[in-house]
Design a protein around this motif. Sequence first.
Motif, PDB file in Angstrom:
ATOM      1  N   UNK A 195      -2.750  -3.744  -8.194  1.00  0.00           N
ATOM      2  CA  UNK A 195      -1.303  -3.955  -8.172  1.00  0.00           C
ATOM      3  C   UNK A 195      -0.953  -5.387  -8.570  1.00  0.00           C
ATOM      4  N   UNK A 196       0.069  -5.516  -9.404  1.00  0.00           N
ATOM      5  CA  UNK A 196       0.560  -6.821  -9.848  1.00  0.00           C
ATOM      6  C   UNK A 196       1.810  -7.147  -9.032  1.00  0.00           C
TER       7      UNK A 196
ATOM      8  N   UNK B  29       6.611   5.117   6.793  1.00  0.00           N
ATOM      9  CA  UNK B  29       6.442   4.019   5.844  1.00  0.00           C
ATOM     10  C   UNK B  29       6.404   2.690   6.599  1.00  0.00           C
ATOM     11  N   UNK B  30       5.555   1.755   6.175  1.00  0.00           N
ATOM     12  CA  UNK B  30       5.395   0.480   6.905  1.00  0.00           C
ATOM     13  C   UNK B  30       6.537  -0.495   6.641  1.00  0.00           C
ATOM     14  N   UNK B  31       7.741  -0.065   6.935  1.00  0.00           N
ATOM     15  CA  UNK B  31       8.923  -0.891   6.689  1.00  0.00           C
ATOM     16  C   UNK B  31      10.007  -0.457   7.662  1.00  0.00           C
TER      17      UNK B  31
ATOM     18  N   UNK C  86       0.781  -1.227   0.000  1.00  0.00           N
ATOM     19  CA  UNK C  86       0.000   0.000   0.000  1.00  0.00           C
ATOM     20  C   UNK C  86       0.810   1.272   0.000  1.00  0.00           C
ATOM     21  N   UNK C  87       2.126   1.180   0.276  1.00  0.00           N
ATOM     22  CA  UNK C  87       2.985   2.364   0.286  1.00  0.00           C
ATOM     23  C   UNK C  87       3.546   2.586  -1.113  1.00  0.00           C
ATOM     24  N   UNK C  88       3.481   3.808  -1.650  1.00  0.00           N
ATOM     25  CA  UNK C  88       4.017   4.052  -2.987  1.00  0.00           C
ATOM     26  C   UNK C  88       5.536   3.931  -3.013  1.00  0.00           C
ATOM     27  N   UNK C  89       6.053   3.317  -4.046  1.00  0.00           N
ATOM     28  CA  UNK C  89       7.491   3.225  -4.295  1.00  0.00           C
ATOM     29  C   UNK C  89       7.804   4.216  -5.402  1.00  0.00           C
ATOM     30  N   UNK C  90       8.636   5.207  -5.105  1.00  0.00           N
ATOM     31  CA  UNK C  90       8.885   6.319  -6.032  1.00  0.00           C
ATOM     32  C   UNK C  90      10.368   6.382  -6.350  1.00  0.00           C
TER      33      UNK C  90
END
Length: 436
Positions: free
Chosen positions: A198-199, A180-182, A144-148
Motif C-alpha cells: 500500500x502507498x 471496521x477499525x474506525x 488494513x481495512x479495504x476502502x470500497x
Amino acid sequence: MDDLWLSLPVGAQDALVSLGLLLPGLLLGVLVVRGFQPWPLVRAMLGRFRGANAIFVLLIAAAVALGAGLTAQERALRQGSARAAERFDLVLGAPGSEISLVLAAVYLQPMDLPLLSGEVFAEVAADPEVDLAAPIAFGDSWNGAPVVGTTAGFVTHLAGDLAMGRMFADHGEAVAGAFAPVGMGDAVEPAHGQGEVAEHDAHGGTAYVVVGRMAPTGSPWDRAILVPVEAVWEVHALPTGHAPERAEQIGPPFDPEWFPGTPAILVRADEVWANYALRDRYTRADVMAVFPGSVLASLHGLLRDMREAMSLMALVTQGLVVVAVLAGLSLLVRVFARGLALLRALGAPRRFVLAVVWSYAASLVGFGASLGLALGWMVAAVLSGLVTARTDVLVQARIGWTEVQLVTGFMSLALLLALLPSILASRRSPLNDLRA
C-alpha cells in the motif's frame, strides 16, 4: 414405513440414526453383563490404574476429536462462506476468472481485475429487469481495512438500515462496516493498494469522515469502509461518472462518457427467475455474469473432496488407536491377572471375568469418546476464530448430528472389538496366574 420416516422431524431422524449406530454396542453390553454386577470391580480397576487409564482415555479422545473437529469445521466454513455471499445475487465483471471476480467482489480479496466500461454499466442499469445495479470499485485501504467505492443503494442492500449515523451524502463522507477499525466522526486517509504494498501518500492527504456504521453482515464487508464511488474515481484523478456541471453528484444515474470504469457490478433483479435471464444476457465477449453461489458450489465440492480424504485419514487413525488401546488392554489384563484368577478360584464363572474386563474397556471407550467430542468442539471453535480473523468471514463451528453419529459408530466398533481382550482374559488359567 418410508412415509412414517419422512414425516419425522430431521432432528428426530438424526437422533434415531445415532441410536441405531450405538445400538450394537449397547446390545452387546446387555448380553455381556446380564446377570452380573461388575461395576464395583470396574471402579476399583479405574481407580488403581489411573495413569494407564488416563493414557488410554486421551488416545481415544484425540482420535475422536480429530474426526469430529474436522467435519464440524468444514461444515462451518461452508456455511460461513455461503452466508457471506447470500446478498450477492449476480455479479458482473470483465471476461476472465470467475473465481477471481467472486473473491474480489464478495470477499474483498486483493485482485487485479480489468474494468467494465460506462456503456456496459448504462446498459445494465437501464435493463427493465434490473432492480439494482451498483458499481463496486476497490483497491484502496486504511489500516488494513479495504476502502470500497459504491452507491447508497448497495449499502442498504448489503446490510439494511444503518446501525448508527446516516448514509454518506458527499464525496468526503464514508460509512464504516460493523467492525471496521474506525469510529464515528474519524477521518480516514486512504492508501493506494492493500497490505504491505500500500502507498500511503498516493492520494495527497485526501480524507473521508465516517458518518455512519452498518449492521453486521457476517462477511468481509464488516471490516470495510464504504465511500461514494465518485470519491474513489476522483482521488485517482479520473472523471466522477457525471458531466463536469454535475461533478458533485452522488450516485446514479451515471453518464457513460464520463464513467471511468468499474471492476465489478452488483446486479439484483426484481424476480429470482430474472437473474438467470440476466446472466445469459450479460455473458458475452465484453462482459461476464457470475452467480457467486455457483462458484462457491464448485469450491465447496473441492473442499468436500478434501474433507472426505481427511476423514478417511481420521478413520484410519481412529482404527489404529482402537487397535493400540485393545493391545494395551491385553497387556494391562496381565497386570491384574492374579486378581482375576483369585475371583475364578473363589468360584466366579468365566462370564463374570469377561463381563468385568469388557465393562472396564467400555468405561475407557465411553470416557474417551465423550472427552473427544468436547475436545473436537473446542478445537473447531478455536480454528473457526482463526479463520474468521484471517478471512473476515464469520465461521461458527458447532457439534452437530454428523459428529454425534461419527462418535456413536466409533463407540460401537470399539465395544465390539473389546470382546477380544475380554475373551482372552476369561480363558486364562487361574492356576498359572496364581502361581505367577
